[in-house]
Design an enzyme around this catalytic site. Structure first.
Site, PDB file in Angstrom:
ATOM      1  N   LYS A   1      -8.197 -27.169  -3.667  1.00 58.00           N
ATOM      2  CA  LYS A   1      -6.969 -27.883  -3.052  1.00 58.00           C
ATOM      3  C   LYS A   1      -7.171 -28.543  -1.525  1.00 58.00           C
ATOM      4  O   LYS A   1      -8.112 -28.276  -0.906  1.00 58.00           O
ATOM      5  CB  LYS A   1      -5.750 -26.705  -2.855  1.00 58.00           C
ATOM      6  CG  LYS A   1      -5.768 -26.179  -4.333  1.00 58.00           C
ATOM      7  CD  LYS A   1      -5.576 -27.007  -5.483  1.00 58.00           C
ATOM      8  CE  LYS A   1      -5.105 -26.231  -6.656  1.00 58.00           C
ATOM      9  NZ  LYS A   1      -6.260 -25.592  -7.338  1.00 58.00           N
TER      10      LYS A   1
HETATM   11  C1  LIG Z   1      -1.086 -28.338 -10.750  1.00 65.39           C
HETATM   12  C2  LIG Z   1      -1.411 -26.893 -10.509  1.00 65.39           C
HETATM   13  N1  LIG Z   1      -0.791 -25.761 -10.659  1.00 65.39           N
HETATM   14  C3  LIG Z   1      -1.153 -24.449 -10.409  1.00 65.39           C
HETATM   15  C4  LIG Z   1      -2.433 -24.177 -10.037  1.00 65.39           C
HETATM   16  C5  LIG Z   1      -2.951 -22.733  -9.958  1.00 65.39           C
HETATM   17  O1  LIG Z   1      -3.325 -22.426  -8.559  1.00 65.39           O
HETATM   18  P1  LIG Z   1      -4.394 -21.332  -8.707  1.00 65.39           P
HETATM   19  O2  LIG Z   1      -5.817 -21.700  -9.153  1.00 65.39           O
HETATM   20  O3  LIG Z   1      -4.212 -20.936  -7.242  1.00 65.39           O
HETATM   21  O4  LIG Z   1      -3.864 -19.942  -9.452  1.00 65.39           O
HETATM   22  C6  LIG Z   1      -3.384 -25.145 -10.035  1.00 65.39           C
HETATM   23  C7  LIG Z   1      -4.653 -25.044  -9.547  1.00 65.39           C
HETATM   24  O5  LIG Z   1      -5.715 -25.041  -9.869  1.00 65.39           O
HETATM   25  C8  LIG Z   1      -2.852 -26.529  -9.996  1.00 65.39           C
HETATM   26  O6  LIG Z   1      -3.513 -27.655  -9.862  1.00 65.39           O
END
Ligand SMILES: Cc1ncc(COP(=O)(O)O)c(C=O)c1O
Length: 406
Positions: free
Chosen positions: A192
């Site tokens: 991110k």
């Molecule tokens: C659009 C989106 N939503 C949710 C997530 C979930 O985040 P995390 O990997 O921190 O659980 C991600 C990340 O990979 C994402 O790209």
């Protein structure tokens, strides 16, 4: 960190330095790694939430363990369950859909448009009396058309949770993403715009929802002040999604760096867009608000799938490595998620797909379910734009993109 001839993507990680080191050291020296209590007073998660409230201008902010954790806590708090439909774009990340399934609700796919984000016109068609929630996802760094989406949602009286995992620091018409819907969620996972390795955040102005999310992120009991609340009104089943102090210390530093990181990516991205936009047969991804794009990806649309496949090979032959045709972009495309296509149940009982409450409409998730999205994913390529390109590297990237797309 490099990928081929360029700095790697992973924007936040590339900007880590002694400031994050000091923050982590502070947690260890203070012997206070848990956010709620310890041998000494913990400070970082509280500071991170306070700063997030300021940055987003929201009344409540809750640090959690991940973006998935944030999605999950919000849906638990909203009481999403059997018989409910939750609308998501057909170009997504698997977590945004998996958390709906975990609530025993039914994900409803909505087309995306040339911005690669939720198409407000198709959204209108997908709302039914069972629709409980809409999750617009600000995909690949750029904002959705939040005016149009909120107009549809408000007219139909449906809640909106913005998934800002891929668009930390983005905005739409000057307003930060995450601040339009009833709740906004963020991720601080490595890919991110900023990162604490793992981590997530929920923001809202809705006090009742906040306490429910607070309860959901721990053991089902909201933390009001120094102790978990003793009033059972907001009790529910907790999901164990707390953020630790080590993570909060890093997330807090990275939040301060976010405007600088985004500015670098956006500036490089704009210069690259300008230098390649005249290429015949190439259309750049539509941006709902160019000023609010955070810039980690350049999206290029070719005329058809075969041309896009050939372009991927040509681009890679130039030495560019971090790029994908979207249809081959793993768990971002509904038809690439076997557990969705096969309606894999949560348990041997077959839920949520077999539940009587969901019997009215269980959609087909095979390729073809969202033909407009299918077409866009077949012929669109995204190229990673690193956040620390030198002027020379930027020019090399431009030359290679032009060569690969000619
Ligand atoms: C659009 C989106 N939503 C949710 C997530 C979930 O985040 P995390 O990997 O921190 O659980 C991600 C990340 O990979 C994402 O790209």
């Amino acid at each position: 960190m490099t990928t081929g001839d360029f700095p790697s993507a992973f924007p936040g990680a590339n900007w880590m330095d002694e400031v994050e080191q000091q923050a982590v050291l502070d947690v260890v020296k203070n012997r206070a790694p848990f956010r709620f209590y310890g041998p000494n007073e913990p400070t970082h998660a509280l500071a991170f939430e306070a700063r997030a409230r300021e940055v987003f201008g929201k009344t409540f902010a809750l640090a959690v363990n991940s973006g998935t954790g944030a999605l999950s806590c919000a849906m638990i708090a909203m009481g999403i369950g059997p018989g409910d439909e939750v609308i998501v774009p057909a170009f997504f990340w698997v977590a945004s859909v998996g958390t709906i399934v975990h609530c025993n609700a039914i994900p409803i796919l909505c087309e995306v448009d040339e911005s690669l984000t939720l198409d407000p016109k198709d959204l209108e068609k997908k709302i039914t009396p069972r629709t409980k929630l809409i999750i617009p996802i600000h995909m690949c760094g750029a904002p959705c058309d939040m005016d149009a989406i909120m107009a549809v949602a408000d007219a139909r009286g449906v809640d909106v949770m913005e998934d800002c995992a891929q668009c930390n620091g983005g905005s739409f018409k000057g307003k930060p993403v995450g601040t339009f819907g009833r709740v906004g969620m963020f991720s601080y996972q490595l890919n991110k715009n900023i990162t604490s390795g793992e981590g997530g955040l929920l923001i809202t102005d809705d006090e009742h929802l906040y306490w429910k999310m607070n309860a959901a992120h721990d053991l089902g009991v909201p933390w009001r002040g120094a102790e978990p609340d003793s009033q059972p009104a907001d009790y529910l089943w907790g999901a164990g999604r707390r953020m630790g102090e080590l993570c909060a210390a890093v997330a807090n530093v990275q939040l301060e760096k976010l405007p600088t990181i985004v500015e670098h990516m956006r500036a490089s991205n704009r210069r690259i867009q300008k230098a390649v936009k005249d290429l015949p047969g190439v259309t750049l991804r539509k941006l709902n608000d160019p000023a609010g794009d955070t810039g980690p990806f350049l999206g290029v649309m070719l005329t058809d799938a075969d041309t896009a496949l050939a372009a991927v090979d040509k681009l890679k032959a130039t030495g560019l490595t971090d790029l994908w045709r979207l249809a081959d972009y793993g768990l971002h495309c509904y038809f690439n998620v076997p557990q969705l296509v096969n309606k894999t149940p949560l348990s041997p009982a077959g839920n949520p797909w077999s539940m009587p409450q969901n019997a009215e409409f269980v959609p087909d998730y095979n390729k073809g379910a969202c033909p407009v999205t299918d077409d866009l994913l077949e012929r669109t390529i995204v190229i990673n734009i690193p956040s620390k390109l030198t002027a020379e590297q930027e020019q090399t990237m431009i030359d290679r993109i032009r060569e690969g797309l000619s």
